[in-house]
Scaffold this motif. Sequence first.
Motif, PDB file in Angstrom:
ATOM      1  N   LYS A  65      -8.981  22.745 -17.499  1.00  0.00           N
ATOM      2  CA  LYS A  65      -8.090  23.549 -18.340  1.00  0.00           C
ATOM      3  C   LYS A  65      -6.930  22.702 -18.852  1.00  0.00           C
ATOM      4  N   ALA A  66      -6.366  21.862 -17.972  1.00  0.00           N
ATOM      5  CA  ALA A  66      -5.267  20.978 -18.384  1.00  0.00           C
ATOM      6  C   ALA A  66      -5.742  19.979 -19.429  1.00  0.00           C
ATOM      7  N   TRP A  67      -6.952  19.455 -19.253  1.00  0.00           N
ATOM      8  CA  TRP A  67      -7.511  18.508 -20.231  1.00  0.00           C
ATOM      9  C   TRP A  67      -7.681  19.187 -21.595  1.00  0.00           C
ATOM     10  N   ARG A  68      -8.200  20.391 -21.596  1.00  0.00           N
ATOM     11  CA  ARG A  68      -8.394  21.112 -22.862  1.00  0.00           C
ATOM     12  C   ARG A  68      -7.058  21.412 -23.532  1.00  0.00           C
ATOM     13  N   THR A  69      -6.064  21.773 -22.733  1.00  0.00           N
ATOM     14  CA  THR A  69      -4.734  22.040 -23.276  1.00  0.00           C
ATOM     15  C   THR A  69      -4.134  20.777 -23.870  1.00  0.00           C
ATOM     16  N   LYS A  71      -5.733  18.112 -24.958  1.00  0.00           N
ATOM     17  CA  LYS A  71      -6.500  17.738 -26.146  1.00  0.00           C
ATOM     18  C   LYS A  71      -6.079  18.578 -27.345  1.00  0.00           C
ATOM     19  N   SER A  72      -5.908  19.866 -27.123  1.00  0.00           N
ATOM     20  CA  SER A  72      -5.477  20.765 -28.185  1.00  0.00           C
ATOM     21  C   SER A  72      -4.077  20.393 -28.678  1.00  0.00           C
ATOM     22  N   SER A  73      -3.171  20.111 -27.737  1.00  0.00           N
ATOM     23  CA  SER A  73      -1.808  19.726 -28.108  1.00  0.00           C
ATOM     24  C   SER A  73      -1.800  18.419 -28.890  1.00  0.00           C
ATOM     25  N   ALA A  80       0.373  17.791 -37.309  1.00  0.00           N
ATOM     26  CA  ALA A  80       1.774  17.964 -37.715  1.00  0.00           C
ATOM     27  C   ALA A  80       2.334  16.661 -38.289  1.00  0.00           C
ATOM     28  N   TRP A  81       2.025  15.529 -37.652  1.00  0.00           N
ATOM     29  CA  TRP A  81       2.508  14.247 -38.170  1.00  0.00           C
ATOM     30  C   TRP A  81       1.895  13.923 -39.527  1.00  0.00           C
TER      31      TRP A  81
END
Length: 105
Positions: A65-69, A71-73, A80-81
């Motif tokens: 879950k942390a990896w997916r978060t 990656k999404s971020s 955005a950049w």
Amino acid sequence: MSARGNGAVLAQLLAQEQARGGDMAVLRAIAEEAGELGATRALTRLGLADEGAAGDVAELRELLKAWRTAKSSAWRASVAWVVRMVWALLLVGLAVKLGFGEWVK
């Protein structure tokens, strides 16, 4: 074969044996024990048969879950950049087109 298909086959086999005179309670107990034995063997082969396996699986789920978060971020930050760079280039191009470059000199 799907899980529902496997259940249908088991039900059919139990019905056939009951028609031959087999005791349904005994047949169900045999099927349940066979299922538990198969599940235990599968978990053992995967290395998930010990007491800490549930915690390990929960920890792996949190890590995934942390990896997916992350990656999404990262994707959102990259987009955005890129958008900011496009806007900056657009503003610089507009400034040059309108002659603001002469004011800087």
